[in-house]
Design an enzyme around this catalytic site. Sequence first.
Site, mmCIF file in Angstrom:
data_model
loop_
_atom_site.group_PDB
_atom_site.id
_atom_site.type_symbol
_atom_site.label_atom_id
_atom_site.label_comp_id
_atom_site.label_asym_id
_atom_site.label_seq_id
_atom_site.Cartn_x
_atom_site.Cartn_y
_atom_site.Cartn_z
ATOM 1 N N GLU A 1 0.877 -1.167 0.000
ATOM 2 C CA GLU A 1 0.000 0.000 0.000
ATOM 3 C C GLU A 1 0.919 1.222 0.000
ATOM 4 O O GLU A 1 1.811 1.321 0.838
ATOM 5 C CB GLU A 1 -0.872 -0.018 1.261
ATOM 6 C CG GLU A 1 -1.850 1.117 1.263
ATOM 7 C CD GLU A 1 -2.748 1.160 2.503
ATOM 8 O OE1 GLU A 1 -2.681 0.234 3.331
ATOM 9 O OE2 GLU A 1 -3.487 2.136 2.620
ATOM 10 N N ARG B 1 5.464 -12.746 9.820
ATOM 11 C CA ARG B 1 6.106 -11.449 9.579
ATOM 12 C C ARG B 1 7.508 -11.483 10.131
ATOM 13 O O ARG B 1 7.784 -12.219 11.077
ATOM 14 C CB ARG B 1 5.390 -10.343 10.362
ATOM 15 C CG ARG B 1 3.993 -10.059 9.991
ATOM 16 C CD ARG B 1 3.430 -9.044 10.990
ATOM 17 N NE ARG B 1 3.836 -7.696 10.658
ATOM 18 C CZ ARG B 1 3.187 -6.928 9.781
ATOM 19 N NH1 ARG B 1 2.135 -7.389 9.156
ATOM 20 N NH2 ARG B 1 3.593 -5.713 9.528
ATOM 21 N N LYS C 1 4.176 0.494 9.774
ATOM 22 C CA LYS C 1 4.287 1.766 9.044
ATOM 23 C C LYS C 1 3.725 2.913 9.866
ATOM 24 O O LYS C 1 4.212 4.033 9.789
ATOM 25 C CB LYS C 1 3.533 1.659 7.718
ATOM 26 C CG LYS C 1 4.406 1.082 6.619
ATOM 27 C CD LYS C 1 3.774 1.277 5.264
ATOM 28 C CE LYS C 1 3.040 0.032 4.864
ATOM 29 N NZ LYS C 1 2.467 0.057 3.534
HETATM 30 P P1 ATP Z 1 1.980 -2.147 8.246
HETATM 31 O O1 ATP Z 1 1.249 -3.236 8.984
HETATM 32 O O2 ATP Z 1 3.278 -1.773 8.810
HETATM 33 O O3 ATP Z 1 1.129 -0.975 7.866
HETATM 34 P P2 ATP Z 1 1.411 -3.523 5.903
HETATM 35 O O4 ATP Z 1 1.554 -4.973 6.051
HETATM 36 O O5 ATP Z 1 0.042 -3.021 5.995
HETATM 37 O O6 ATP Z 1 2.392 -2.809 6.881
HETATM 38 P P3 ATP Z 1 1.591 -3.369 3.096
HETATM 39 O O7 ATP Z 1 2.090 -2.279 2.246
HETATM 40 O O8 ATP Z 1 0.161 -3.716 3.032
HETATM 41 O O9 ATP Z 1 2.024 -2.986 4.563
HETATM 42 O O10 ATP Z 1 2.479 -4.661 2.908
HETATM 43 C C1 ATP Z 1 2.737 -5.241 1.665
HETATM 44 C C2 ATP Z 1 3.126 -6.681 1.885
HETATM 45 O O11 ATP Z 1 4.248 -6.777 2.752
HETATM 46 C C3 ATP Z 1 2.008 -7.453 2.544
HETATM 47 O O12 ATP Z 1 1.800 -8.653 1.805
HETATM 48 C C4 ATP Z 1 2.491 -7.746 3.913
HETATM 49 O O13 ATP Z 1 2.038 -9.000 4.351
HETATM 50 C C5 ATP Z 1 4.020 -7.714 3.771
HETATM 51 N N1 ATP Z 1 4.666 -7.304 5.010
HETATM 52 C C6 ATP Z 1 4.451 -6.177 5.701
HETATM 53 N N2 ATP Z 1 5.195 -6.153 6.820
HETATM 54 C C7 ATP Z 1 5.915 -7.297 6.848
HETATM 55 C C8 ATP Z 1 6.875 -7.881 7.751
HETATM 56 N N3 ATP Z 1 7.247 -7.267 8.863
HETATM 57 N N4 ATP Z 1 7.401 -9.079 7.426
HETATM 58 C C9 ATP Z 1 7.050 -9.699 6.298
HETATM 59 N N5 ATP Z 1 6.167 -9.224 5.422
HETATM 60 C C10 ATP Z 1 5.590 -8.034 5.679
HETATM 61 MG MG MG Z 2 -1.428 -3.887 4.641
#
Ligand code: ATP
Ligand code: MG
Length: 560
Positions: free
Chosen positions: A36, A266, A276
């Site tokens: 995102e 994760r 984020k």
């Molecule tokens: P946040 O929870 O920090 O806002 P997010 O997961 O919502 O992060 P996205 O941009 O939606 O952020 O993430 C894109 C992809 O990265 C998703 O498929 C998510 O599962 C993966 N991802 C995000 N954070 C991690 C992490 N700490 N370890 C592994 N994969 C991750």
């Molecule tokens: Mg997300």
Amino acid sequence: MNENENKPMHFIRQIIAEDIAKGLEPSAVHTRFPPEPNGCLHIGHAKAFCIDFGMALENGGKCNLRFDDTNPDKEETRFVESIKEDVHWLGFDWEDRLYYASDYFEKLYSLAEELIMSGKAYVCTLSPEEFKEYRGVPGQPGRPSPWRDRPPEESLDLFRRMRAGEFEEGAYVLRAKIDMASPNLHMRDPAIYRIKKAGHHRTGDKWCIYPMYDFAHCLSDAIEGITHSLCTLEFEVHRPLYDWFIDNTSIIKTLKVHPRQYEFARLNLSHTVMSKRKLQQLVADKIVDGWDDPRMPTLSGMRRRGYTPEAIKDFCETIGVTKFNSLTELALLEHCLRSDLNKKALRRMAVFDPLEVEIENWEDGKIDMLDAVNNPEDESAGSRKIAFSRRIYIERSDFMENPPKKFFRLSPGNEVRLRYAYLLKCNKVVKDAGGNVVKLLCTIDPASRGGSSPDGRKVKATIHWLSAEHAKPATARLFENLFTRADMTNLPEGSDVMDFINPESLSEREIIVEPALLEATPGTPLQFERNAYFTVDSKLGSREHPVFNRTVTLKDSYGK
Ligand code: ATP
Ligand code: MG
């Protein structure tokens, strides 16, 4: 032999191998990385997209980059650009498959109308508070909305008027009609569209209703023909809903392969946060200087700090892929980093706390240009010339007037090797009125040019140095962990991430460096000999006065 045979097996590799054994063409493996664009990518995202791109690549398949841009409030074009740069930096390429969920808004809208017409979605008039209350809690069935049986024609009319902008935010939502008694809260008639009068970074003012992430995500996978939809564990409970949306719309008829979602743990890294929202808070509260501050766990921050893509990829491969949440030591990442930097870094000399040395048997004005090896681990890096003259600087900590027994560096009467230069002996200590050592009077052995010992006599220590008249001023930025606590995923009750900010995470030092360091470019790995790995900062400083970021110290404590 297949190169994949050397890769460690993990459950996702296993699943794909089984699908292939059952008849899936390896080149049909199709994954996607769906960030995102509401912030910059961090090392956790790197884990995710190394898996997404990695699984496709090793089977000769494809991986799309898709921006999941369904929440216009927080999304910005600058994050889109930064995400693209980061994915490329790690060496992955989406080729011509750069997509946006917003490209599918029209298609998603028509699938929503379809659900309404087939009696599988309805426009609900409950307020957000009532919506929550009716949905209920786990363990107890929810209550159906009084609008659940609204006739499809009426829902359709309202939905079209929602789109036309006739209503205020929150007045109506479109909901899927699934099961209010489901033990899975996500299946209790989830919202699919809400009214949001916000401009979108791509579609502008065209829409005032936006699909929910859960609706858009799985259908985008289906539209793109994704076979393996890989994501993190928190989406496991959403999976039945994703399948429901695909199975209950006409999209199912277009599919060659039904997208299947698989979830992995994760990445959590010690002494840092990965959400984020929290990273955004660090930026907003000016705890750090932007998303690419070298102390941030963002890929742009790590790049600026001097991390290499190879080190990050090696780390992602090393941690593997499992279904168990755990905390990974930052020391493991630094271990991967050091082993890569050791191979690549150009060795250079820099003095942090200069002590003047005057060489009594060296003529004033005479300069000797000595050969210095750029990288003992890599012959192809060649060598450079460094100037030697009567006045040099050494590190103050490399001298002791009254040394303890085990101190082999410079002290009165003792001899050390000046790196690439000569053997140097200290004859006299010059002090100021306050008794502080301000200068050393020394002699070199002219027969030891290059640093060899002419008669084989033992010289236990080699120290670095700079010719005083050739040395250049520079700034070094030294970083420590941003947080004082290792496990930032699990905070003591009542505390907040801000309670664990390390006030000493950044310190700056004015230093002197050899002239070759003025030529260094941002990102080029450097090792200041006997000190640490550094790189030139990409934003601060100038060519005449560069700013160096300390990437990581030399000492590796991982596994010790
Ligand atoms: P946040 O929870 O920090 O806002 P997010 O997961 O919502 O992060 P996205 O941009 O939606 O952020 O993430 C894109 C992809 O990265 C998703 O498929 C998510 O599962 C993966 N991802 C995000 N954070 C991690 C992490 N700490 N370890 C592994 N994969 C991750
Ligand atoms: Mg997300």
